[in-house]
Scaffold this active site. Structure first.
Site, PDB file in Angstrom:
ATOM      1  N   HIS A 358       0.806  -1.229   0.000  1.00 38.37           N
ATOM      2  CA  HIS A 358       0.000   0.000   0.000  1.00 38.37           C
ATOM      3  C   HIS A 358       0.833   1.269   0.000  1.00 38.37           C
ATOM      4  CE1 HIS A 358      -3.965  -1.846   0.967  1.00 38.37           C
ATOM      5  NE2 HIS A 358      -3.190  -2.782   1.497  1.00 38.37           N
ATOM      6  N   LYS A 549      -7.655  13.941   4.615  1.00 44.54           N
ATOM      7  CA  LYS A 549      -6.760  12.778   4.530  1.00 44.54           C
ATOM      8  C   LYS A 549      -5.740  12.926   5.647  1.00 44.54           C
ATOM      9  CE  LYS A 549      -5.870  14.205   0.262  1.00 44.54           C
ATOM     10  NZ  LYS A 549      -6.099  12.977  -0.485  1.00 44.54           N
ATOM     11  N   ARG A 550      -4.963  11.889   5.930  1.00 45.19           N
ATOM     12  CA  ARG A 550      -3.914  12.038   6.933  1.00 45.19           C
ATOM     13  C   ARG A 550      -2.962  13.158   6.540  1.00 45.19           C
ATOM     14  NH1 ARG A 550      -3.336   8.283  11.292  1.00 45.19           N
ATOM     15  NH2 ARG A 550      -1.326   9.291  11.611  1.00 45.19           N
ATOM     16  N   LYS A 555       1.538  14.281   0.760  1.00 43.35           N
ATOM     17  CA  LYS A 555       0.185  14.634   0.316  1.00 43.35           C
ATOM     18  C   LYS A 555       0.046  16.133   0.067  1.00 43.35           C
ATOM     19  CE  LYS A 555      -1.948  10.794   2.928  1.00 43.35           C
ATOM     20  NZ  LYS A 555      -2.640   9.943   1.935  1.00 43.35           N
ATOM     21  N   THR A 659      -8.270   6.753  -1.671  1.00 47.08           N
ATOM     22  CA  THR A 659      -9.637   6.249  -1.763  1.00 47.08           C
ATOM     23  C   THR A 659     -10.619   7.386  -1.476  1.00 47.08           C
ATOM     24  OG1 THR A 659      -9.326   5.451   0.489  1.00 47.08           O
ATOM     25  CG2 THR A 659      -9.242   3.812  -1.261  1.00 47.08           C
ATOM     26  N   LYS A 663     -14.289   8.460  -3.221  1.00 51.16           N
ATOM     27  CA  LYS A 663     -15.518   8.802  -2.493  1.00 51.16           C
ATOM     28  C   LYS A 663     -16.032  10.168  -2.912  1.00 51.16           C
ATOM     29  CE  LYS A 663     -13.622   6.117   1.258  1.00 51.16           C
ATOM     30  NZ  LYS A 663     -12.684   6.184   2.406  1.00 51.16           N
TER      31      LYS A 663
HETATM   32  C1  26W Z   1       3.969   2.352  10.550  1.00 49.59           C
HETATM   33  C2  26W Z   1       4.002   1.422   9.433  1.00 49.59           C
HETATM   34  C3  26W Z   1       2.962   1.659   8.425  1.00 49.59           C
HETATM   35  C4  26W Z   1       3.330   1.766   7.112  1.00 49.59           C
HETATM   36  C5  26W Z   1       2.386   1.919   6.159  1.00 49.59           C
HETATM   37  C6  26W Z   1       1.648   1.736   8.780  1.00 49.59           C
HETATM   38  C7  26W Z   1       0.679   1.894   7.820  1.00 49.59           C
HETATM   39  C8  26W Z   1       1.059   1.984   6.498  1.00 49.59           C
HETATM   40  C9  26W Z   1      -0.030   2.071   5.450  1.00 49.59           C
HETATM   41  C10 26W Z   1       0.393   1.275   4.257  1.00 49.59           C
HETATM   42  C11 26W Z   1      -0.386   3.461   5.094  1.00 49.59           C
HETATM   43  C12 26W Z   1      -1.634   3.514   4.272  1.00 49.59           C
HETATM   44  O1  26W Z   1      -2.713   3.605   4.801  1.00 49.59           O
HETATM   45  N1  26W Z   1      -1.497   3.524   2.938  1.00 49.59           N
HETATM   46  C13 26W Z   1      -2.579   3.908   2.090  1.00 49.59           C
HETATM   47  O2  26W Z   1      -3.318   2.777   1.679  1.00 49.59           O
HETATM   48  C14 26W Z   1      -4.468   3.154   0.948  1.00 49.59           C
HETATM   49  C15 26W Z   1      -5.259   1.907   0.648  1.00 49.59           C
HETATM   50  O3  26W Z   1      -4.584   1.131  -0.275  1.00 49.59           O
HETATM   51  C16 26W Z   1      -4.088   3.916  -0.308  1.00 49.59           C
HETATM   52  O4  26W Z   1      -5.254   4.354  -0.942  1.00 49.59           O
HETATM   53  C17 26W Z   1      -3.206   5.112   0.035  1.00 49.59           C
HETATM   54  O5  26W Z   1      -2.732   5.739  -1.140  1.00 49.59           O
HETATM   55  C18 26W Z   1      -2.050   4.676   0.897  1.00 49.59           C
HETATM   56  O6  26W Z   1      -1.305   5.790   1.341  1.00 49.59           O
END
Ligand code: 26W
Length: 816
Positions: A358, A549-550, A555, A659, A663
């Site tokens: 992701h 968004k975060r 971003k 995502t 939406k």
């Molecule tokens: C702390 C480690 C860690 C690393 C990555 C925790 C969480 C993550 C996630 C992969 C971050 C995340 O939420 N990624 C997002 O995933 C969404 C669903 O696929 C995408 O739409 C976003 O672009 C992506 O940033």
């Protein structure tokens, strides 16, 4: 068990019984919380029979199921979703009114389970919704965090985090099953021994253990009679801890041991891109994965199941690297516990996993120190080392003499310290590796894991993300849903491509007028909410420009802020006549990871700018900035339907998919966006005329990165210079010139995500937005076309793709 009758009288009777018997209060003496809990329990009764049926059917005539392994599920409120799935909304509203109660009040009493950070967790929630609606057997496995994502408040414009105590008022949607608890071991050492058949085997003598208690949640399909299960694990101390309390003299010590065990599922880590390498996080990951595999392999499957056929009954989807420790855990269960040979075990294991990545940020790829894994999971480290040794032998055979390649591909890295690269382990073990949007999957193949895609090209694939139309259109936007249903029928709810039927209506003036009326009333609804919630006065006549968004540098919320400051600067400096400006309300919603300094500085800057802009008569009625705190799923459901403009402005090549972009488009917002993530596909589908594209393309980014000097952009663009100078002038900070120093110098001298390089292109695109918005009817037409052409972004379609190309599972009508 039969389904309870769908009548108002029957509902009232059941509701009052729940209130009296379940909550122990009379209607007259009950609190809103009592009423909300009783309501939830009444509604859940309607799903129970279906749920039990789905479980029984799967036991009777099992078909291959999906085990979705995810450390996060960002579920959002449950009541509305259950009312929608059961079609009880009207009955319940009427029934409550008959009791003198208001559904909306009770609805607002529910605290959402925020068991995720953002995109990845919400995606998992959309996926399990779609699988239930599509009648596909799935168990979602995850963690029942006692505290979900922190509650964000602002103090003097700065983010302050508060614990999310979502469980304190009771949790009517969960079913604890202590009798199905699993033991999970940690630490200790391994030893070899010779078994009864004279075989040398390995034994893990653990140092300590905890138990995992499952809490089941219902995942109802949309009016199809299926209810799947989400199984979230909670850590408890074992009985031995209790015995120690009696045996050891030190009662307090023994109690501390309990706390230690229960710490494992205490809190969700709020970092969503930079793993902190924290021991507790690895404990969480192993804990939930060990519980889940043992649950499926030894509880759900019959005791004597032939494990060489495991892949015929389950495929585990790894939601990013967080659950990847499941790979060595499955090997351990098969080899050490079930006594399969290593080769047989590896052959099944390789068929049981698929992996979704992701991210594209290198710092987000998890690497666990070898020392830590060795200390916490000694047997798993041995297994990983053997998997790696055999894998590297394969690499050497394919690419003889290429030791650099061997080093690059190794699961275990040597530098900066010895570490286990979880993405490599996942890729080696998985049948398929997928990215989450077309561009992302391409970059994943060519830039993140190029050696792997060269070795196994057929293993790499794309599944573009999606969102559930039930929650994010039907439920969040009832007015637009009704309008759509009136026009094309209600088949779109489970077959979103049918929205194409709206295309001709984009040219129908009356439909456009009704569409605009819906937007308008959604803005009014949002205005009511923000007035009550945050004390904002939302100008409902202005363009609603939304960036939710975060908070992340990639971003580029800072780029949006520079645009706001530019517009403001042009008006207050007298260079632009406010009467010529299209009135805008800019909405931000964003949480920053508590330890992410630059993200927190950005939040502070946005709040400071907002305070000054909103208070300045010079821009009154023309520009305002609102930043409601604590953006979450619940707030998203009110915000997204009201949006006119969707900001998707990440640096090209950094946002895996997004995502929120889907939406917003689905709810009739036009996108201003870069050529990044799923924006690419949104633009292809809605058409260039209905999308505002700006910014560098990914290859241009890669080229510029070699010689980028952000301060040059500042020197060369007068508007940008004025905006940054105004930010630095103290004008937004009561004269304090140092207030935004970290943010400004980061932009001028580092700007890792090239906000300044895209500034000109961005503000020019915003001028095109303004010009388009001046013609409300043309804007409505483009917005309707966005809705009509975004059916592709249903998570039902994503699930179809996973089913056809990765899982090879079949729908199985439940309850026959
Ligand atoms: C702390 C480690 C860690 C690393 C990555 C925790 C969480 C993550 C996630 C992969 C971050 C995340 O939420 N990624 C997002 O995933 C969404 C669903 O696929 C995408 O739409 C976003 O672009 C992506 O940033």
């Amino acid at each position: 068990m039969s389904t309870p009758p769908h009548t108002v009288d029957a509902f009232v009777e059941a509701f009052l019984r729940e209130l009296n018997v379940g909550q122990g209060v009379s209607l007259a003496r009950s609190s809103v919380n009592d009423q909300a809990l009783a309501l939830a329990r009444t509604v859940r009764h309607h799903l129970m029979a279906r749920w039990l049926e789905a479980i029984a059917t799967q036991r009777r005539s099992p078909v291959k199921a999906v085990g979705y392994l995810s450390a996060e599920y960002l579920l959002g409120r449950q009541l509305d979703n259950a009312l929608l799935a059961t079609d009880l909304l009207d009955v319940v509203r009427e029934g409550l009114a008959a009791c003198g109660l208001d559904l909306d009040t009770l609805r607002d009493a529910e605290l959402e389970p925020g068991l995720g950070n953002g995109g990845l967790g919400r995606l998992a929630a959309c996926f399990v919704d779609s699988l239930a609606t599509m009648n596909v057997p799935c168990i979602g496995y995850g963690i029942r965090y006692e505290y979900g994502i922190f509650r964000q408040t602002f103090v003097d414009g700065r983010q302050v985090e508060q614990p999310d105590t979502w469980l304190t008022l009771g949790s009517p949607w969960e079913f604890p099953h202590p009798e199905s608890a699993q033991q999970v071991d940690f630490a200790g050492y391994t030893e070899t021994y010779v078994d009864d058949d004279g075989q040398e085997r390995c034994r893990w003598v653990s140092g300590w253990h905890v138990v995992g208690v499952p809490y089941n949640y219902m995942v109802p399909g949309y009016r199809n009679g299926r209810v799947n299960t989400l199984r979230l694990w909670s850590a408890r101390a074992t009985k031995e801890f209790d015995l120690e309390i009696f045996n050891s003299g030190d009662y307090a010590d023994a109690v501390r041991a309990r706390t230690f065990a229960e710490n494992i599922t205490k809190v969700l880590y709020p970092e969503d891109s930079t793993p902190q390498g924290k021991e507790l996080r690895l404990q969480q990951q192993y804990f939930f994965v060990a519980c889940s595999l043992a649950d499926y392999m030894f509880e759900v499957l019959p005791r004597d199941f032939d494990m060489t056929r495991l892949h015929e009954r389950i495929v585990f989807q790894l939601n990013d690297t967080h659950p990847v420790i499941a790979v060595p855990e499955m090997m351990r269960l098969l080899v050490d516990v079930r006594k399969l040979s290593w080769d047989d075990a590896w052959a099944v294991t390789q068929k049981c996993f698929a992996y979704t990545c992701h991210t594209l940020l290198p710092e987000a790829l998890e690497v666990w120190p070898v020392d830590l894994i060795g200390r916490l999971l000694p047997r798993h480290l041995e297994i990983i080392e053997r998997i790696n040794a055999e894998f590297l032998a394969e690499v050497r055979e394919r690419f003889p003499g290429d030791e650099l390649r061997v080093r690059r591909m190794s699961i275990i890295s040597d530098y900066p310290e010895r570490g286990v690269r979880m993405a490599h382990l996942a890729t080696v073990a998985a049948t398929k590796v997928n990215g989450v949007a077309a561009l992302h999957s391409e970059l994943l193949r060519d830039k993140v894991l190029p050696d792997f895609s060269e070795m196994w090209p057929e293993r790499f694939t794309n599944v573009t993300n999606g969102v559930t139309p039930r929650r994010f259109l039907k439920q969040a936007n009832p007015r637009l849903s009704d309008l759509v249903t009136e026009a094309i029928g209600d088949g779109w709810i489970t077959d979103l491509d049918q929205l194409q039927g709206l295309e001709p209506l984009a040219d129908d003036a009356e439909f456009r007028a009704r569409f605009r009326a819906v937007k308008r009333s959604n803005k009014e609804r949002l205005a009511d909410l923000l007035r009550r919630r945050d004390g904002y006065e939302l100008p409902v006549d202005s363009m609603l420009d939304v960036m939710v968004k975060r908070l992340h540098e990639y971003k580029r919320q800072s780029l949006k802020l520079l645009h706001v400051v530019s517009v403001y600067e042009q008006i207050v400096s007298g260079r632009v006549d406010p009467a010529s400006v299209v009135p805008r309300t800019v909405v931000f919603g964003a949480k920053a990871a508590p330890g992410y300094r630059m993200a927190k500085e950005t939040i502070h800057a946005i709040n400071c700018v907002s305070a000054v802009v909103n208070d300045d008569p010079a821009v009154k009625g023309v520009l305002s900035v609102v930043f409601p705190s604590n953006y979450n799923v619940t707030l998203a459901e009110s915000l997204i339907p009201a949006a006119d403009l969707s900001e998707q402005i990440s640096l090209a090549g950094k946002e895996a998919s997004g995502t929120g972009n889907m939406k917003l488009a689905l709810n009739g917002a036009l996108t201003i966006g870069t050529d990044d993530g799923a924006n690419v596909e949104i633009r292809e589908l809605v058409g260039d005329d209905n999308f505002f594209l700006f910014g560098m393309l990914e290859p241009e980014v890669a080229t510029l990165a070699e010689h980028y000097v952000p301060s040059r952009c500042y020197e060369e663009d007068d508007d940008l210079k004025r905006a940054i100078d105004l930010l630095s002038s103290g004008a937004f900070a009561g004269g304090d010139r140092t207030a935004f120093e970290p943010l400004v110098s980061n932009l001028l001298y580092e700007d890792r995500f090239m906000a300044l390089a895209d500034y000109r292109s961005y503000v020019d695109a915003q001028s095109r937005v303004d010009a388009a918005y001046r013609d409300p009817d043309a804007w409505a037409r483009a917005a309707i076309l966005n809705v009509a052409r975004c059916g592709f972004f249903s998570s039902d379609r994503s699930m179809r793709d996973y089913i056809d190309r990765i899982w090879h599972t079949e729908p199985a009508p439940a309850g026959e």
